[in-house]
Motif scaffolding. Structure first.
Motif, PDB file in Angstrom:
ATOM      1  N   ASP A   1      14.086 -10.922   4.754  1.00  0.00           N
ATOM      2  CA  ASP A   1      13.947 -12.077   3.392  1.00  0.00           C
ATOM      3  C   ASP A   1      15.212 -12.900   3.353  1.00  0.00           C
ATOM      4  O   ASP A   1      15.203 -13.994   2.893  1.00  0.00           O
TER       5      ASP A   1
ATOM      6  N   TYR B   1      19.977  -3.831   5.657  1.00  0.00           N
ATOM      7  CA  TYR B   1      19.810  -4.248   4.184  1.00  0.00           C
ATOM      8  C   TYR B   1      21.082  -4.797   3.913  1.00  0.00           C
ATOM      9  O   TYR B   1      22.234  -4.191   4.182  1.00  0.00           O
TER      10      TYR B   1
ATOM     11  N   TYR C   1      11.035  -3.308  15.008  1.00  0.00           N
ATOM     12  CA  TYR C   1      10.002  -2.497  15.500  1.00  0.00           C
ATOM     13  C   TYR C   1      10.282  -1.773  16.771  1.00  0.00           C
ATOM     14  O   TYR C   1       9.525  -0.659  16.987  1.00  0.00           O
TER      15      TYR C   1
ATOM     16  N   GLY D   1       7.184   3.533   9.330  1.00  0.00           N
ATOM     17  CA  GLY D   1       7.268   2.534   8.191  1.00  0.00           C
ATOM     18  C   GLY D   1       7.030   3.392   6.905  1.00  0.00           C
ATOM     19  O   GLY D   1       7.097   2.772   5.627  1.00  0.00           O
ATOM     20  N   ARG D   2       7.176   4.712   6.789  1.00  0.00           N
ATOM     21  CA  ARG D   2       7.042   5.517   5.483  1.00  0.00           C
ATOM     22  C   ARG D   2       8.297   6.074   5.187  1.00  0.00           C
ATOM     23  O   ARG D   2       9.118   5.126   4.737  1.00  0.00           O
ATOM     24  N   GLU D   3       8.842   7.130   5.201  1.00  0.00           N
ATOM     25  CA  GLU D   3       9.998   7.592   4.743  1.00  0.00           C
ATOM     26  C   GLU D   3      10.954   6.877   5.304  1.00  0.00           C
ATOM     27  O   GLU D   3      11.183   7.181   6.756  1.00  0.00           O
TER      28      GLU D   3
ATOM     29  N   PHE E   1      15.419   2.880  -7.854  1.00  0.00           N
ATOM     30  CA  PHE E   1      14.933   1.655  -7.225  1.00  0.00           C
ATOM     31  C   PHE E   1      13.497   1.943  -6.982  1.00  0.00           C
ATOM     32  O   PHE E   1      13.065   2.960  -6.359  1.00  0.00           O
TER      33      PHE E   1
ATOM     34  N   TYR F   1      13.531   5.325  -4.848  1.00  0.00           N
ATOM     35  CA  TYR F   1      14.532   5.710  -4.332  1.00  0.00           C
ATOM     36  C   TYR F   1      15.648   5.793  -5.378  1.00  0.00           C
ATOM     37  O   TYR F   1      15.639   5.138  -6.438  1.00  0.00           O
TER      38      TYR F   1
ATOM     39  N   LEU G   1      15.239   8.785  -0.743  1.00  0.00           N
ATOM     40  CA  LEU G   1      13.726   8.730  -1.295  1.00  0.00           C
ATOM     41  C   LEU G   1      13.559   9.944  -2.084  1.00  0.00           C
ATOM     42  O   LEU G   1      13.983  11.125  -1.969  1.00  0.00           O
TER      43      LEU G   1
ATOM     44  N   ASP H   1       0.897  -1.206  -0.187  1.00  0.00           N
ATOM     45  CA  ASP H   1       0.138   0.072   0.037  1.00  0.00           C
ATOM     46  C   ASP H   1       0.952   1.351   0.117  1.00  0.00           C
ATOM     47  O   ASP H   1       0.391   2.351   0.551  1.00  0.00           O
ATOM     48  N   TYR H   2       2.148   1.083  -0.307  1.00  0.00           N
ATOM     49  CA  TYR H   2       3.013   2.289  -0.389  1.00  0.00           C
ATOM     50  C   TYR H   2       4.065   1.905  -1.136  1.00  0.00           C
ATOM     51  O   TYR H   2       4.854   0.827  -1.073  1.00  0.00           O
TER      52      TYR H   2
ATOM     53  N   TYR I   1      16.132  -1.132  10.354  1.00  0.00           N
ATOM     54  CA  TYR I   1      16.405  -2.023   9.314  1.00  0.00           C
ATOM     55  C   TYR I   1      17.891  -2.309   9.089  1.00  0.00           C
ATOM     56  O   TYR I   1      18.492  -1.374   9.208  1.00  0.00           O
TER      57      TYR I   1
ATOM     58  N   LEU J   1      18.573  -3.900  -3.010  1.00  0.00           N
ATOM     59  CA  LEU J   1      18.683  -3.963  -1.451  1.00  0.00           C
ATOM     60  C   LEU J   1      17.703  -5.174  -0.860  1.00  0.00           C
ATOM     61  O   LEU J   1      16.619  -5.191  -1.330  1.00  0.00           O
TER      62      LEU J   1
ATOM     63  N   SER K   1       5.845  -1.402   0.183  1.00  0.00           N
ATOM     64  CA  SER K   1       5.820  -1.988   1.651  1.00  0.00           C
ATOM     65  C   SER K   1       4.167  -1.989   1.885  1.00  0.00           C
ATOM     66  O   SER K   1       3.458  -1.457   1.211  1.00  0.00           O
TER      67      SER K   1
ATOM     68  N   GLY L   1       3.369  -4.375   8.062  1.00  0.00           N
ATOM     69  CA  GLY L   1       4.591  -4.718   8.944  1.00  0.00           C
ATOM     70  C   GLY L   1       5.737  -4.094   8.415  1.00  0.00           C
ATOM     71  O   GLY L   1       6.921  -4.278   8.792  1.00  0.00           O
ATOM     72  N   TYR L   2       5.566  -3.063   7.698  1.00  0.00           N
ATOM     73  CA  TYR L   2       6.649  -1.970   7.440  1.00  0.00           C
ATOM     74  C   TYR L   2       7.830  -2.584   6.426  1.00  0.00           C
ATOM     75  O   TYR L   2       8.810  -1.804   6.470  1.00  0.00           O
ATOM     76  N   LYS L   3       7.615  -3.800   6.057  1.00  0.00           N
ATOM     77  CA  LYS L   3       8.819  -4.425   5.640  1.00  0.00           C
ATOM     78  C   LYS L   3       8.869  -3.657   4.045  1.00  0.00           C
ATOM     79  O   LYS L   3       8.054  -3.783   3.392  1.00  0.00           O
ATOM     80  N   LEU L   4      10.009  -3.064   3.780  1.00  0.00           N
ATOM     81  CA  LEU L   4      10.251  -2.455   2.581  1.00  0.00           C
ATOM     82  C   LEU L   4      10.890  -3.094   1.480  1.00  0.00           C
ATOM     83  O   LEU L   4      12.281  -3.550   1.744  1.00  0.00           O
ATOM     84  N   THR L   5      10.333  -3.616   0.440  1.00  0.00           N
ATOM     85  CA  THR L   5      11.003  -4.583  -0.435  1.00  0.00           C
ATOM     86  C   THR L   5      11.363  -3.593  -1.781  1.00  0.00           C
ATOM     87  O   THR L   5      10.494  -3.098  -2.237  1.00  0.00           O
ATOM     88  N   PHE L   6      12.493  -3.980  -2.117  1.00  0.00           N
ATOM     89  CA  PHE L   6      13.162  -3.120  -3.257  1.00  0.00           C
ATOM     90  C   PHE L   6      13.212  -3.878  -4.589  1.00  0.00           C
ATOM     91  O   PHE L   6      13.497  -5.290  -4.506  1.00  0.00           O
ATOM     92  N   GLY L   7      12.976  -3.233  -5.580  1.00  0.00           N
ATOM     93  CA  GLY L   7      13.296  -4.009  -7.003  1.00  0.00           C
ATOM     94  C   GLY L   7      14.924  -3.777  -7.234  1.00  0.00           C
ATOM     95  O   GLY L   7      15.570  -3.491  -6.251  1.00  0.00           O
TER      96      GLY L   7
ATOM     97  N   ILE M   1      14.333  -6.483  10.370  1.00  0.00           N
ATOM     98  CA  ILE M   1      13.766  -5.278  10.546  1.00  0.00           C
ATOM     99  C   ILE M   1      13.313  -5.469  12.203  1.00  0.00           C
ATOM    100  O   ILE M   1      13.155  -6.570  12.921  1.00  0.00           O
TER     101      ILE M   1
ATOM    102  N   LEU N   1      16.483  -7.124   2.380  1.00  0.00           N
ATOM    103  CA  LEU N   1      16.122  -6.854   3.835  1.00  0.00           C
ATOM    104  C   LEU N   1      16.669  -8.031   4.684  1.00  0.00           C
ATOM    105  O   LEU N   1      16.253  -9.132   4.500  1.00  0.00           O
TER     106      LEU N   1
END
Lengths: 111, 111
Positions: B59, B35, B50, B97-99, A89, A36, A46, A31-32, B33, B43, A93, A96-102, B48, B45
């Motif tokens: 991952d 990475y 909290y 979990g945003r920026e 990139f 980067y 960012l 949802d987000y 985090y 990148l 996310s 759970g706030y896990k940010l997954t990158f390409g 993480i 992960l």
């Protein structure tokens, strides 16, 4: 399985052209979606981000277009400048706030 | 000035040695985090966190463990380092979990 995919792997455009970087994702709970950018020997920073409630987000020369149905998004860089040369990139996310990158797109803007 | 600080910046270790990478942030962010970044893989992960003592696998957690005893400090530990753990390690933090703010990275070489 790669949750976030990017294409192309590398891209070269002329100064002043529009660069289009593509991204797709698998998990519909994301949802987000931030983008980067990373310059050589520096850390990611960012650039711009979007949430699925919108299908477009603009910030100056940078625009994200988002297609929730197809699980695709793209970053458009208009009037590309040599200083835009970097690796971009796409990330995602959700819970759970896990940010997954390409894996990134390396952009070169030729003057 | 919001900052994520990583120490050391460069590290060379022998295979089988223990490695401690340290990270601090001055923004009172709950989420932190670790990475790793390898060419062509983006990148990935590792872990993480909290909050204090509230850590979750990312991952690629195998071969790594973490410690967070203070909100502003998050450590990555490699017990008996392997050559395939040669990489650039980035610590990051975020509020809700945003920026996500990244540190400058630690370049680890295991020989």
């Amino acid at each position: 399985q790669q949750q976030v995919r990017q294409s192309p792997q590398s891209l070269t455009v002329w100064e002043g052209e529009t660069a289009i970087l593509n991204c797709s994702y698998e998990d519909s709970t994301f949802d987000y979606f931030p983008w980067y950018w990373q310059f050589p020997r520096e850390s990611p920073a960012l650039l711009i981000a979007i949430r699925p409630v919108s299908n477009k987000k603009e910030d100056g020369r940078f625009t994200i277009f988002f297609n929730k149905r197809e699980k695709k998004l793209s970053l458009h860089i208009t009037d590309s400048q040599p200083g835009d040369s970097a690796t971009y990139f796409c990330a995602a996310s959700g819970v759970g706030y896990k940010l997954t990158f390409g894996t990134g797109t390396s952009l070169l803007v030729d003057p | 000035d919001m900052k994520v600080t990583q120490m050391p910046r460069y590290l060379i270790k022998r295979m089988g040695e223990n490695v401690l990478l340290e990270c601090g942030q001055d923004m009172s962010h709950e989420t932190m985090y670790w990475y790793r970044q390898d060419p062509g893989l983006g990148l990935q992960l590792i872990y993480i966190s909290y909050d204090v003592d509230s850590n979750s696998e990312g991952d690629i957690p195998k071969g790594y463990r973490v410690s967070r005893k203070k909100r502003e400090h998050f450590s990555l530990i490699l017990d008996s380092a392997k050559t395939n753990q040669t990489s650039v390690y980035f610590c990051a933090s975020s509020l809700s979990g945003r920026e996500v703010f990244f540190g400058k990275g630690t370049r680890l070489t295991v020989v």
